[in-house]
Structure formats: C-alpha cells, structure tokens
Scaffold this motif. Sequence first.
Motif, PDB file in Angstrom:
ATOM      1  N   HIS A  49      40.559  -3.143  20.133  1.00 55.94           N
ATOM      2  CA  HIS A  49      39.609  -2.097  19.737  1.00 55.94           C
ATOM      3  C   HIS A  49      40.495  -0.661  19.931  1.00 55.94           C
ATOM      4  O   HIS A  49      40.357   0.354  19.268  1.00 55.94           O
ATOM      5  N   VAL A  50      41.462  -0.669  20.728  1.00 57.35           N
ATOM      6  CA  VAL A  50      42.398   0.500  21.106  1.00 57.35           C
ATOM      7  C   VAL A  50      43.474   0.235  20.455  1.00 57.35           C
ATOM      8  O   VAL A  50      44.056  -0.888  20.272  1.00 57.35           O
ATOM      9  N   SER A  51      44.262   1.157  20.007  1.00 60.35           N
ATOM     10  CA  SER A  51      45.488   1.002  19.098  1.00 60.35           C
ATOM     11  C   SER A  51      46.760   1.604  19.917  1.00 60.35           C
ATOM     12  O   SER A  51      46.613   2.282  20.999  1.00 60.35           O
ATOM     13  N   ALA A  52      47.894   1.057  19.509  1.00 58.22           N
ATOM     14  CA  ALA A  52      49.131   1.553  20.274  1.00 58.22           C
ATOM     15  C   ALA A  52      49.220   3.089  19.962  1.00 58.22           C
ATOM     16  O   ALA A  52      49.815   3.652  21.012  1.00 58.22           O
ATOM     17  N   GLU A  53      48.951   3.346  18.821  1.00 61.87           N
ATOM     18  CA  GLU A  53      49.169   4.837  18.346  1.00 61.87           C
ATOM     19  C   GLU A  53      48.294   5.765  19.259  1.00 61.87           C
ATOM     20  O   GLU A  53      48.760   7.001  19.964  1.00 61.87           O
ATOM     21  N   GLN A  54      47.058   5.307  19.607  1.00 58.57           N
ATOM     22  CA  GLN A  54      46.015   5.998  20.447  1.00 58.57           C
ATOM     23  C   GLN A  54      46.711   6.140  21.931  1.00 58.57           C
ATOM     24  O   GLN A  54      46.824   7.132  22.744  1.00 58.57           O
ATOM     25  N   ILE A  55      47.237   5.125  22.371  1.00 59.03           N
ATOM     26  CA  ILE A  55      47.997   5.089  23.790  1.00 59.03           C
ATOM     27  C   ILE A  55      49.036   5.809  23.952  1.00 59.03           C
ATOM     28  O   ILE A  55      49.223   6.518  24.716  1.00 59.03           O
ATOM     29  N   ARG A  56      49.936   5.848  23.023  1.00 56.74           N
ATOM     30  CA  ARG A  56      51.248   6.706  23.009  1.00 56.74           C
ATOM     31  C   ARG A  56      50.932   7.970  22.691  1.00 56.74           C
ATOM     32  O   ARG A  56      51.588   8.738  23.322  1.00 56.74           O
ATOM     33  N   ALA A  57      50.155   8.412  22.127  1.00 56.63           N
ATOM     34  CA  ALA A  57      49.565   9.822  21.918  1.00 56.63           C
ATOM     35  C   ALA A  57      49.292  10.329  23.301  1.00 56.63           C
ATOM     36  O   ALA A  57      49.437  11.318  23.432  1.00 56.63           O
ATOM     37  N   THR A  58      48.208   9.634  23.859  1.00 56.48           N
ATOM     38  CA  THR A  58      47.673   9.719  25.181  1.00 56.48           C
ATOM     39  C   THR A  58      48.784  10.050  26.184  1.00 56.48           C
ATOM     40  O   THR A  58      49.157  10.923  27.065  1.00 56.48           O
ATOM     41  N   VAL A  59      49.926   9.035  26.203  1.00 56.55           N
ATOM     42  CA  VAL A  59      50.775   9.193  27.198  1.00 56.55           C
ATOM     43  C   VAL A  59      51.970  10.275  26.962  1.00 56.55           C
ATOM     44  O   VAL A  59      52.308  10.950  27.979  1.00 56.55           O
ATOM     45  N   GLU A  60      52.142  10.369  25.794  1.00 60.67           N
ATOM     46  CA  GLU A  60      53.241  11.457  25.740  1.00 60.67           C
ATOM     47  C   GLU A  60      53.114  13.045  26.229  1.00 60.67           C
ATOM     48  O   GLU A  60      53.850  13.676  26.360  1.00 60.67           O
ATOM     49  N   THR A  61      51.704  13.217  26.210  1.00 58.38           N
ATOM     50  CA  THR A  61      51.299  14.453  26.957  1.00 58.38           C
ATOM     51  C   THR A  61      51.883  14.521  28.185  1.00 58.38           C
ATOM     52  O   THR A  61      51.642  15.722  28.738  1.00 58.38           O
ATOM     53  N   HIS A  62      51.983  13.438  28.823  1.00 56.53           N
ATOM     54  CA  HIS A  62      52.456  13.586  30.419  1.00 56.53           C
ATOM     55  C   HIS A  62      53.940  13.382  30.579  1.00 56.53           C
ATOM     56  O   HIS A  62      54.388  13.095  31.542  1.00 56.53           O
ATOM     57  N   LEU A  63      54.649  13.351  29.228  1.00 54.53           N
ATOM     58  CA  LEU A  63      55.902  13.140  29.604  1.00 54.53           C
ATOM     59  C   LEU A  63      56.817  14.042  29.445  1.00 54.53           C
ATOM     60  O   LEU A  63      58.412  14.061  28.986  1.00 54.53           O
ATOM     61  N   ALA A  64      56.366  15.200  29.229  1.00 54.69           N
ATOM     62  CA  ALA A  64      57.286  16.642  28.943  1.00 54.69           C
ATOM     63  C   ALA A  64      58.184  16.694  29.952  1.00 54.69           C
ATOM     64  O   ALA A  64      59.488  17.258  29.973  1.00 54.69           O
ATOM     65  N   LYS A  65      58.000  16.054  31.304  1.00 52.72           N
ATOM     66  CA  LYS A  65      58.888  16.455  32.602  1.00 52.72           C
ATOM     67  C   LYS A  65      59.768  15.108  32.327  1.00 52.72           C
ATOM     68  O   LYS A  65      59.773  14.160  31.729  1.00 52.72           O
ATOM     69  N   GLY A  66      60.710  15.207  33.574  1.00 50.35           N
ATOM     70  CA  GLY A  66      61.766  14.110  33.496  1.00 50.35           C
ATOM     71  C   GLY A  66      61.082  12.886  34.195  1.00 50.35           C
ATOM     72  O   GLY A  66      60.035  12.920  34.638  1.00 50.35           O
ATOM     73  N   PHE A  67      62.061  11.800  34.161  1.00 49.92           N
ATOM     74  CA  PHE A  67      61.782  10.476  34.705  1.00 49.92           C
ATOM     75  C   PHE A  67      60.819  10.603  35.986  1.00 49.92           C
ATOM     76  O   PHE A  67      59.644  10.189  36.168  1.00 49.92           O
ATOM     77  N   PHE A  68      61.522  11.391  37.004  1.00 50.57           N
ATOM     78  CA  PHE A  68      60.825  11.336  38.282  1.00 50.57           C
ATOM     79  C   PHE A  68      59.636  12.252  38.303  1.00 50.57           C
ATOM     80  O   PHE A  68      58.979  12.118  39.455  1.00 50.57           O
ATOM     81  N   ALA A  69      59.430  13.311  37.581  1.00 56.27           N
ATOM     82  CA  ALA A  69      58.449  14.101  37.591  1.00 56.27           C
ATOM     83  C   ALA A  69      57.218  13.399  36.945  1.00 56.27           C
ATOM     84  O   ALA A  69      56.032  14.051  37.083  1.00 56.27           O
ATOM     85  N   VAL A  70      57.316  12.363  36.355  1.00 66.62           N
ATOM     86  CA  VAL A  70      56.218  11.724  35.633  1.00 66.62           C
ATOM     87  C   VAL A  70      55.251  11.185  36.805  1.00 66.62           C
ATOM     88  O   VAL A  70      55.867  10.256  37.535  1.00 66.62           O
ATOM     89  N   GLN A  71      54.029  11.419  36.922  1.00 69.08           N
ATOM     90  CA  GLN A  71      52.888  10.832  37.786  1.00 69.08           C
ATOM     91  C   GLN A  71      52.263   9.725  37.217  1.00 69.08           C
ATOM     92  O   GLN A  71      51.610  10.052  36.244  1.00 69.08           O
ATOM     93  N   LEU A  72      52.405   8.571  37.721  1.00 71.21           N
ATOM     94  CA  LEU A  72      51.969   7.383  37.210  1.00 71.21           C
ATOM     95  C   LEU A  72      50.200   7.347  37.152  1.00 71.21           C
ATOM     96  O   LEU A  72      49.825   6.961  36.247  1.00 71.21           O
ATOM     97  N   ALA A  73      49.969   7.933  38.488  1.00 67.54           N
ATOM     98  CA  ALA A  73      48.471   8.315  38.563  1.00 67.54           C
ATOM     99  C   ALA A  73      47.691   8.825  37.541  1.00 67.54           C
ATOM    100  O   ALA A  73      46.842   8.405  36.843  1.00 67.54           O
ATOM    101  N   GLU A  81      40.725   6.567  30.372  1.00 71.41           N
ATOM    102  CA  GLU A  81      39.503   7.477  29.913  1.00 71.41           C
ATOM    103  C   GLU A  81      39.641   7.231  28.386  1.00 71.41           C
ATOM    104  O   GLU A  81      38.381   7.470  27.636  1.00 71.41           O
ATOM    105  N   LEU A  82      40.547   6.577  27.598  1.00 73.13           N
ATOM    106  CA  LEU A  82      40.249   6.051  26.346  1.00 73.13           C
ATOM    107  C   LEU A  82      38.943   4.961  26.021  1.00 73.13           C
ATOM    108  O   LEU A  82      38.897   4.238  27.036  1.00 73.13           O
ATOM    109  N   PRO A  83      38.365   5.098  24.743  1.00 72.38           N
ATOM    110  CA  PRO A  83      37.390   4.193  24.817  1.00 72.38           C
ATOM    111  C   PRO A  83      37.781   2.641  24.871  1.00 72.38           C
ATOM    112  O   PRO A  83      38.931   2.565  24.101  1.00 72.38           O
TER     113      PRO A  83
END
Length: 251
Positions: A49-73, A81-83
């Motif tokens: 029901h959920v697509s890889a494109e939806q997941i990637r688009a949601t995740v990429e908004t949290h990756l503007a910072k570097g590796f250590f600054a990404v907050q997994l929570a 929160e995706l359907p």
Amino acid sequence: MRGPLPLKWLAWGIALSLVALPIVGVLNGWFASQRWPVRKIELRAEYAHVSAEQIRATVETHLAKGFFAVQLADVQKAVAELPWVERVEARKQWPDTLRLTVYERQPFAHWGEKRLIDRSGEIFEVPGAETMQGLPQLSGPDERLAEVIAFHAECMREFAGSGLSVRAVDLSARGSWRLTLASGALIEIGRVDARHRLQRFLDVWPKLAAASNGPPVYVDLRYENGFAMRWALPEAPVSSPSPGPAPAGRA
C-alpha cells in the motif's frame, strides 16, 4: 602536600572535556552538521500500500544535515505518519547510509463505514478504506472493539460446516448483536444470552436446512424459548401470453 591534588584533577578534567566536547558535538550534530552527508537510503518493506517513492520523499526532508546530525527518532516518526505504516526501524551505517525497515499494517476487517482494523487489533484510517473488498464488516462502539473481534471469531468457528457464512457483525450502542450472512440474511440476536441463543439456532439449523430450499432472509433469536424465521416468498411463475385468434385463411 595534599594541596596540589585538586588542581591536578581539575586540570585533567578540563583536558578531557576539551577532547570529549568536539566528539560529542559532532555526534550530536551541534557543529560540523553539514559534513559527511547521507547519500544512500536502503529500504526494506513490503510495498502493498505504501510506495518506496513516498518513503524516500518523506525521509529526504530530514537529510539536509550531515550523517551525525540526522535524528533517527524524527525520521521514524515522519515515516510512521504515512498512511498504512505501522512502525519503522531506522539506523545509520557509516559513512553515508541510512537503513530503514518499514512494516505495513495488515488489514483484518472493516470497522464502521470508513475505518479498518489491523491484525494487531488497532483501528486505523486510510484513504479509500471503504472500497476494499474481501474483508469482514465489523461495527460497534470503539471501546468494545476487542469484544466485537472476539465474537466474530467465535461466530466463524460456530458457523463452520453449517453451510452459512457470516459477512458482518454489528454491536449496537445499546449492546444488541446482529449478524449479516453472505446471503444477505439478517440474524437478530439481541442483548441477552447472545452466545446461548446463537448456539440454539445452530443446533436446529441442519434439520431446518434439509427441509428448506435455502437460507432464510431473516432470523429473530430474541425469544426466551425459541426463535422466528422468515424465508423469501417464492416468485410467481411467469405466465406466457395467450395466443390470439388464428388468422383467417385465404380463399
């Protein structure tokens, strides 16, 4: 002789802090947050029901910072929160990879008109839920969800081998049970001794089925010592039009 010791320990403490602070700062993204960017997203999911494109688009908004600054929570919360998403596991792998495991909700039944129940017994809402086919229809007060699920499971066991199939279970706000069969027949069970009255009907049903031409359209079990049934009226035979007068022959 003991005076210099506190100063020595203080000096050591300051030195260790100066060494540890940059490390802690980098690991928590306090500074140098733009360095070591995340370049790869690895996904594990069943895309029903959920697509890889939806997941990637949601995740990429949290990756503007570097590796250590990404907050997994934060990443996990956003994807969750995706359907259709039930839960998310996220972890980082040095030097530039974010790994996600996404678990979708598995629908078990309809709940009311527009919501669903997953296999964990939780109610959820997604677009187009009312159009999904092949799921039983359950309804009742939200606070009695577990009771409705349990009664549906019991009905499935009790009706097995009867030739009747339960399509829907409804519990009214007043606590009255009603079943809808696959044939469309309604079975009114009521509020009192629901399981006993249903079992009484099923005990007699094999004899009734042998003497009838199919399932009833309505069964009322709300009687203390019996029940009432109604079958559909037989269709009237279609009469063929009577022939008109024979045409006169030619002389």
